[in-house]
Design a protein around this motif. Structure first.
Motif, PDB file in Angstrom:
ATOM      1  N   VAL A  75       0.852  -1.193   0.000  1.00 50.59           N
ATOM      2  CA  VAL A  75       0.000   0.000   0.000  1.00 50.59           C
ATOM      3  C   VAL A  75       0.887   1.242   0.000  1.00 50.59           C
ATOM      4  O   VAL A  75       1.852   1.330   0.764  1.00 50.59           O
ATOM      5  CB  VAL A  75      -0.917   0.051   1.238  1.00 50.59           C
ATOM      6  CG1 VAL A  75      -1.824   1.286   1.171  1.00 50.59           C
ATOM      7  CG2 VAL A  75      -1.744  -1.207   1.375  1.00 50.59           C
ATOM      8  N   LEU A  76       0.558   2.182  -0.846  1.00 44.55           N
ATOM      9  CA  LEU A  76       1.144   3.518  -0.830  1.00 44.55           C
ATOM     10  C   LEU A  76       0.028   4.465  -0.410  1.00 44.55           C
ATOM     11  O   LEU A  76      -1.075   4.405  -0.963  1.00 44.55           O
ATOM     12  CB  LEU A  76       1.645   3.871  -2.230  1.00 44.55           C
ATOM     13  CG  LEU A  76       2.643   5.019  -2.391  1.00 44.55           C
ATOM     14  CD1 LEU A  76       3.943   4.698  -1.684  1.00 44.55           C
ATOM     15  CD2 LEU A  76       2.888   5.264  -3.880  1.00 44.55           C
ATOM     16  N   CYS A  77       0.275   5.325   0.592  1.00 49.24           N
ATOM     17  CA  CYS A  77      -0.829   6.135   1.107  1.00 49.24           C
ATOM     18  C   CYS A  77      -0.349   7.489   1.603  1.00 49.24           C
ATOM     19  O   CYS A  77       0.851   7.701   1.852  1.00 49.24           O
ATOM     20  CB  CYS A  77      -1.552   5.398   2.241  1.00 49.24           C
ATOM     21  SG  CYS A  77      -0.537   5.043   3.684  1.00 49.24           S
ATOM     22  N   ASP A  78      -1.311   8.408   1.731  1.00 47.50           N
ATOM     23  CA  ASP A  78      -1.020   9.698   2.352  1.00 47.50           C
ATOM     24  C   ASP A  78      -0.438   9.476   3.745  1.00 47.50           C
ATOM     25  O   ASP A  78      -0.805   8.519   4.445  1.00 47.50           O
ATOM     26  CB  ASP A  78      -2.300  10.529   2.482  1.00 47.50           C
ATOM     27  CG  ASP A  78      -2.816  11.029   1.149  1.00 47.50           C
ATOM     28  OD1 ASP A  78      -2.029  11.115   0.189  1.00 47.50           O
ATOM     29  OD2 ASP A  78      -4.025  11.320   1.066  1.00 47.50           O
ATOM     30  N   ARG A  79       0.428  10.360   4.166  1.00 44.13           N
ATOM     31  CA  ARG A  79       1.053  10.188   5.482  1.00 44.13           C
ATOM     32  C   ARG A  79       0.059  10.315   6.627  1.00 44.13           C
ATOM     33  O   ARG A  79       0.272   9.771   7.703  1.00 44.13           O
ATOM     34  CB  ARG A  79       2.195  11.198   5.649  1.00 44.13           C
ATOM     35  CG  ARG A  79       3.384  10.853   4.776  1.00 44.13           C
ATOM     36  CD  ARG A  79       4.591  11.714   4.995  1.00 44.13           C
ATOM     37  NE  ARG A  79       5.701  11.223   4.181  1.00 44.13           N
ATOM     38  CZ  ARG A  79       6.829  11.884   3.988  1.00 44.13           C
ATOM     39  NH1 ARG A  79       7.008  13.060   4.567  1.00 44.13           N
ATOM     40  NH2 ARG A  79       7.780  11.363   3.242  1.00 44.13           N
ATOM     41  N   ASP A  80      -1.041  11.012   6.378  1.00 44.68           N
ATOM     42  CA  ASP A  80      -2.057  11.123   7.422  1.00 44.68           C
ATOM     43  C   ASP A  80      -3.254  10.220   7.142  1.00 44.68           C
ATOM     44  O   ASP A  80      -4.314  10.385   7.753  1.00 44.68           O
ATOM     45  CB  ASP A  80      -2.518  12.576   7.572  1.00 44.68           C
ATOM     46  CG  ASP A  80      -3.107  13.147   6.276  1.00 44.68           C
ATOM     47  OD1 ASP A  80      -3.039  12.461   5.233  1.00 44.68           O
ATOM     48  OD2 ASP A  80      -3.615  14.286   6.313  1.00 44.68           O
ATOM     49  N   ALA A  81      -3.091   9.246   6.249  1.00 43.24           N
ATOM     50  CA  ALA A  81      -4.191   8.340   5.933  1.00 43.24           C
ATOM     51  C   ALA A  81      -4.550   7.494   7.147  1.00 43.24           C
ATOM     52  O   ALA A  81      -3.683   7.006   7.872  1.00 43.24           O
ATOM     53  CB  ALA A  81      -3.830   7.443   4.760  1.00 43.24           C
ATOM     54  N   THR A  82      -5.855   7.308   7.368  1.00 41.27           N
ATOM     55  CA  THR A  82      -6.363   6.504   8.476  1.00 41.27           C
ATOM     56  C   THR A  82      -7.273   5.417   7.904  1.00 41.27           C
ATOM     57  O   THR A  82      -7.372   5.243   6.690  1.00 41.27           O
ATOM     58  CB  THR A  82      -7.153   7.371   9.463  1.00 41.27           C
ATOM     59  OG1 THR A  82      -8.360   7.835   8.812  1.00 41.27           O
ATOM     60  CG2 THR A  82      -6.348   8.572   9.927  1.00 41.27           C
ATOM     61  N   GLU A  83      -7.959   4.740   8.780  1.00 42.62           N
ATOM     62  CA  GLU A  83      -8.934   3.749   8.330  1.00 42.62           C
ATOM     63  C   GLU A  83     -10.033   4.379   7.473  1.00 42.62           C
ATOM     64  O   GLU A  83     -10.573   3.721   6.584  1.00 42.62           O
ATOM     65  CB  GLU A  83      -9.581   3.070   9.541  1.00 42.62           C
ATOM     66  CG  GLU A  83      -8.744   1.990  10.172  1.00 42.62           C
ATOM     67  CD  GLU A  83      -8.598   0.760   9.292  1.00 42.62           C
ATOM     68  OE1 GLU A  83      -9.613   0.249   8.795  1.00 42.62           O
ATOM     69  OE2 GLU A  83      -7.455   0.320   9.092  1.00 42.62           O
ATOM     70  N   ASP A  84     -10.347   5.656   7.720  1.00 38.07           N
ATOM     71  CA  ASP A  84     -11.523   6.269   7.095  1.00 38.07           C
ATOM     72  C   ASP A  84     -11.207   7.452   6.196  1.00 38.07           C
ATOM     73  O   ASP A  84     -12.097   7.934   5.494  1.00 38.07           O
ATOM     74  CB  ASP A  84     -12.499   6.727   8.192  1.00 38.07           C
ATOM     75  CG  ASP A  84     -12.845   5.609   9.148  1.00 38.07           C
ATOM     76  OD1 ASP A  84     -13.316   4.557   8.679  1.00 38.07           O
ATOM     77  OD2 ASP A  84     -12.617   5.759  10.362  1.00 38.07           O
ATOM     78  N   THR A  85      -9.974   7.927   6.188  1.00 39.87           N
ATOM     79  CA  THR A  85      -9.641   9.100   5.384  1.00 39.87           C
ATOM     80  C   THR A  85      -8.288   8.914   4.719  1.00 39.87           C
ATOM     81  O   THR A  85      -7.451   8.144   5.174  1.00 39.87           O
ATOM     82  CB  THR A  85      -9.587  10.376   6.246  1.00 39.87           C
ATOM     83  OG1 THR A  85      -8.551  10.234   7.239  1.00 39.87           O
ATOM     84  CG2 THR A  85     -10.911  10.625   6.951  1.00 39.87           C
ATOM     85  N   GLY A  86      -8.096   9.656   3.631  1.00 38.27           N
ATOM     86  CA  GLY A  86      -6.803   9.652   2.963  1.00 38.27           C
ATOM     87  C   GLY A  86      -6.779   8.783   1.723  1.00 38.27           C
ATOM     88  O   GLY A  86      -7.569   7.850   1.569  1.00 38.27           O
ATOM     89  N   CYS A  87      -5.847   9.108   0.832  1.00 36.19           N
ATOM     90  CA  CYS A  87      -5.689   8.384  -0.424  1.00 36.19           C
ATOM     91  C   CYS A  87      -4.785   7.173  -0.225  1.00 36.19           C
ATOM     92  O   CYS A  87      -3.746   7.263   0.435  1.00 36.19           O
ATOM     93  CB  CYS A  87      -5.100   9.300  -1.492  1.00 36.19           C
ATOM     94  SG  CYS A  87      -6.216  10.628  -2.017  1.00 36.19           S
ATOM     95  N   CYS A  88      -5.184   6.060  -0.820  1.00 34.61           N
ATOM     96  CA  CYS A  88      -4.428   4.811  -0.710  1.00 34.61           C
ATOM     97  C   CYS A  88      -4.398   4.131  -2.077  1.00 34.61           C
ATOM     98  O   CYS A  88      -5.436   3.981  -2.722  1.00 34.61           O
ATOM     99  CB  CYS A  88      -5.075   3.858   0.290  1.00 34.61           C
ATOM    100  SG  CYS A  88      -5.374   4.536   1.926  1.00 34.61           S
TER     101      CYS A  88
ATOM    102  N   LEU B 131      -7.870   3.372   4.469  1.00 37.07           N
ATOM    103  CA  LEU B 131      -7.449   1.984   4.383  1.00 37.07           C
ATOM    104  C   LEU B 131      -8.618   1.009   4.499  1.00 37.07           C
ATOM    105  O   LEU B 131      -8.602  -0.068   3.901  1.00 37.07           O
ATOM    106  CB  LEU B 131      -6.419   1.700   5.480  1.00 37.07           C
ATOM    107  CG  LEU B 131      -5.110   2.495   5.370  1.00 37.07           C
ATOM    108  CD1 LEU B 131      -4.356   2.467   6.692  1.00 37.07           C
ATOM    109  CD2 LEU B 131      -4.249   1.930   4.251  1.00 37.07           C
ATOM    110  N   GLY B 132      -9.627   1.380   5.285  1.00 35.46           N
ATOM    111  CA  GLY B 132     -10.766   0.482   5.455  1.00 35.46           C
ATOM    112  C   GLY B 132     -11.518   0.262   4.157  1.00 35.46           C
ATOM    113  O   GLY B 132     -11.862  -0.872   3.809  1.00 35.46           O
ATOM    114  N   HIS B 133     -11.795   1.330   3.440  1.00 29.80           N
ATOM    115  CA  HIS B 133     -12.501   1.215   2.156  1.00 29.80           C
ATOM    116  C   HIS B 133     -11.664   0.426   1.166  1.00 29.80           C
ATOM    117  O   HIS B 133     -12.195  -0.410   0.414  1.00 29.80           O
ATOM    118  CB  HIS B 133     -12.806   2.604   1.608  1.00 29.80           C
ATOM    119  CG  HIS B 133     -13.547   2.599   0.304  1.00 29.80           C
ATOM    120  ND1 HIS B 133     -14.872   2.284   0.210  1.00 29.80           N
ATOM    121  CD2 HIS B 133     -13.124   2.854  -0.959  1.00 29.80           C
ATOM    122  CE1 HIS B 133     -15.257   2.361  -1.058  1.00 29.80           C
ATOM    123  NE2 HIS B 133     -14.212   2.695  -1.790  1.00 29.80           N
ATOM    124  N   MET B 134     -10.360   0.675   1.155  1.00 19.28           N
ATOM    125  CA  MET B 134      -9.450  -0.083   0.291  1.00 19.28           C
ATOM    126  C   MET B 134      -9.585  -1.579   0.550  1.00 19.28           C
ATOM    127  O   MET B 134      -9.719  -2.389  -0.375  1.00 19.28           O
ATOM    128  CB  MET B 134      -8.012   0.361   0.554  1.00 19.28           C
ATOM    129  CG  MET B 134      -6.941  -0.508  -0.063  1.00 19.28           C
ATOM    130  SD  MET B 134      -5.390  -0.422   0.858  1.00 19.28           S
ATOM    131  CE  MET B 134      -5.788  -1.424   2.307  1.00 19.28           C
TER     132      MET B 134
END
Length: 726
Positions: free
Chosen positions: A233-246, A304-307
């Motif tokens: 997974v590559l993701c935003d540094r502030d990505a959480t279970e519910d927010t952020g690009c992954c 991450l959760g949606h992913m």
């Protein structure tokens, strides 16, 4: 779903919520310009800013233009020797001794439906809208042609990729690296997540801040391994279970793999995944082709959760196959932790008899039923029934168990052989071992050379005989060592670099034959637990034994990490005896049941040794699981806490697709003096609906935004809530 703009020379792939774009530039290089949130239109090559970069060479066709270099262009499929110094997707040794491959666009086609790969697992399009894009690239000097395959599964926001390399030249070519996917980004202010671990500690999420350099994970063990997993997974540094690009990528493959993320000097990022180049060298004669395994990609801007939920749905419905892919699996009991090798037909029957009284539906007989298999030292490879343990063979025992109203299952390890076996004494050359060298053993066993047709046929014949000899509904397919001494007596010296991959193809060939001949058979994959838990195996085995570590508290972490990519219906999970054989920890029976019910659910003990109270708990667990299995197996999975960071309790929930039902599970992991009242905010419910929880009615908005106050629990205790719309 797939659009070609002839004027702009762009190819754009659309799913329900995402877009993926590439562009054929004036030199014929296929550029990657965008992958992310869905766009209506546009040519995203405008984001490429030409610049004269020192020490970034320029190809001949751009003349004196020093602003165009493959070293700085975002490429769709990179190669080597032509000025791009980043990680290549393709490397080859050509007949003249060079390794220069310069890929240029030749053409493309679009077709309805999803491509398939001969001899390799892949996602399929049954019941969903799909299209296939095939892009042809060619190196005109060598005649090496590359077909890039893209499958668009619109409903799951999934794009799959695979690669075929064909030798259209006049001389042989040696492929030394063939990645399945290459993904370039203009920026790199991100984190990346891999699934690390070890035997009995599989798939632990490892999150790292991306810094300049090449970051690599992989396996050279011949399988996807306990230590790493073919998922990235590559993701935003502030990505959480519910927010952020992954951006996530999973390889549909069960052998050696390599996944890399490279952050360049210009703060760009390249992500690649495919077969590990370690000891990989595939010879292509003129006219021959090589197919690399599939990689599946998902983009989420909802965290991450949606992913994970996108992967879960696609894997469950369009990777797993057969009648079991979306059905409740039989609640089973396995005798391994109860008996090890010390059992006979009467002992197995006594375990089944006790289990049948509380609702268990299948008895699985583990290692030790065949040959002279009384310990780890002998018998593997001899798939004839041990008549001392099982007089009359498998059929009498299967019929006795069937008479209890239960199904019968069995354990096999077909890829391995003991030196103390009739098979090895007859065919020592059927095992991997290099001439003149001593062997390397793992669990006192060697690895059979599945690159050889006669070895595969021997295994398949024995498995067919076994399955036809009795009413067998289930097979646990194990693999208990990594590959060493990898040399095949069936291949010439110049093709020994093909052995690792041909071994995996051999495993797939046998499994596919069983799938075709015994379509109702449920096969559970296993490799010392979770050492080969990957999308490739799930194409043939719709569930995989998650870990040999059945300790409930450790399983919280193992099953949490596994859920990043893989759905709960694929996770083999059982209630076992305490103290646990690996951790020596004792946990309450109820807690063990709650944790195991997050997977396929079963038991790994002798119920004859339980107290009346524990047997009553078993019956209650089975009845409860039968009531909500469809929510767990078919619903959306939400990680409510992170067991690697949250010190007090671990919580997760399953929500039915229509959001009318949910199951929430909580395990107290630590208890402190004068504790703070635990509060749990749920996810996935309908905020406009009301739900019944423990006899009280709450709004979905209350449960998600305000939360539910949890009871104070002792360490290792659990509570589970079944939630229904009112």
């Amino acid at each position: 779903m797939i659009q070609y703009d002839a004027e702009r020379r762009t190819l754009t792939l659309h799913t329900r919520s995402t877009s993926y774009q590439m562009k054929i530039d004036a030199t014929g290089v296929l550029l990657h310009t965008y992958y992310g949130e869905k766009l209506r239109k546009g040519d995203l090559s405008r984001l490429i800013c030409p610049e004269d970069r020192g020490f970034s060479p320029n190809p001949d066709e751009v003349g004196l233009d020093r602003t165009w270099s493959l070293d700085t262009q975002p490429q769709e499929y990179s190669s080597s020797g032509v000025g791009d110094f980043r990680q290549p997707a393709l490397e080859a040794d050509l007949a003249d001794g060079s390794h220069i491959v310069d890929l240029r666009y030749v053409g493309h086609t679009v077709a309805d439906g999803k491509y398939a790969l001969e001899g390799l697992p892949a996602f399929y399009d049954e019941g969903v809208a799909a299209q296939t894009l095939t892009v042809e690239l060619r190196d005109k000097c060598s005649g090496l042609t590359v077909e890039l395959l893209y499958g668009v599964l619109e409903e799951y926001d999934m794009i799959t990729r695979a690669v075929r390399v064909r030798n259209d030249g006049a001389a042989p070519v040696q492929l030394t690296r063939v990645a399945s996917a290459c993904l370039d980004f203009f920026t790199g202010d991100w984190d990346f997540i891999t699934l690390g671990g070890a035997y009995a500690r599989e798939r632990e999420p490892v999150r790292t801040t991306l810094t300049q350099g090449v970051h690599t994970v992989g396996s050279v063990r011949g399988s996807s391994s306990h230590q790493q997993n073919p998922f990235l997974v590559l993701c935003d540094r502030d990505a959480t279970e519910d927010t952020g690009c992954c951006w996530a990528m999973a390889l549909v493959y069960s052998g050696n793999f390599q996944a890399t993320v490279e952050h360049t000097q210009f703060h760009e990022t390249r992500m690649t995944m495919g077969i590990h180049p370690f000891h990989f060298c595939w010879r292509l004669e003129p006219g021959e082709s090589f197919t690399a395994p599939e990689a599946a990609m998902v983009f989420s801007r909802q965290g991450l959760g949606h992913m994970s939920r996108m992967f879960h749905r696609a894997i469950r419905l369009n990777l797993c196959r057969g009648p079991w892919k979306d059905a409740r699996r039989p609640i089973l009991i396995n005798n391994w932790e109860a008996t090890l090798f010390d059992f006979d037909a009467d002992k197995i029957y006594s375990i089944a008899q006790a289990a049948s009284k509380v609702g268990v539906e299948m008895m699985v007989m583990d290692d030790g039923w065949f040959g002279q298999r009384n310990d780890d030292f002998g018998g593997l490879g001899d798939w004839n029934v041990n008549q001392e343990k099982l007089p009359g063979g498998l059929a009498p025992l299967a019929e006795r168990i069937k008479g209890l109203g239960m199904k019968f299952g069995i354990w096999v390890e077909p890829e391995m052989v003991n030196e103390n076996s009739d098979l090895y004494r007859a065919h020592p050359d059927w095992a991997f071992q290099a001439p003149g060298r001593p062997v390397t053993r793992g669990r006192y066993q060697l690895v059979l050379d599945l690159t050889r047709a006669e070895v595969r046929q021997y295994i398949l014949d024995n498995l067919r005989t076994m399955l036809k000899s009795a009413d067998i509904s289930y097979v646990k397919w194990d693999m208990n060592r990594s590959l060493t001494d990898v040399w095949s007596a069936g291949l010439p010296a110049e093709r020994q670099g093909e052995v690792y991959h041909r071994f995996v193809l051999g495993v797939y060939e046998i499994l596919e034959a069983l799938h075709q001949e015994f379509p109702q058979l449920l096969i559970e994959g296993c490799s010392g637990g979770g050492g080969r838990f990957d999308c490739g195996m799930l194409y043939y085995t719709p569930q995989i034994w998650c870990s040999d570590n059945t300790d409930a508290m450790d399983r919280l972490r193992i099953q949490y990490g596994t859920s990043y990519c893989y759905p709960c219906c694929t996770m083999g999970a059982h209630v076992s005896a305490v103290p646990n054989g690996l951790t020596h920890r004792s946990t309450p029976f109820h807690t063990r049941g709650v944790v195991a019910a997050a997977g396929t659910f079963g038991y790994e003990l002798d119920l004859n040794e339980l107290s009346p109270e524990e047997l009553e708990e078993v019956a209650h667990q089975i009845a409860a699981f039968r009531n909500y299995w469809d929510v767990v197996m078919r619903g959306d999975y939400y990680r409510l806490t992170d067991p690697f960071r949250h010190e007090c309790f671990c919580a997760w929930m399953h929500v039915s697709p229509d959001r009318t039902r949910a199951v929430v599970s909580v395990v107290q992991t630590q208890r402190h003096a004068n504790p703070v009242r635990p509060l749990l905010r749920m996810k996935g419910l309908d905020p406009d609906k009301d739900y019944l929880v423990e006899g009280k009615v709450y709004g979905g908005d209350e449960l998600m935004y305000a939360g539910l106050a949890l009871p104070f629990l002792d360490e290792c205790q659990a509570v589970q809530y079944q939630i229904k719309e009112v």
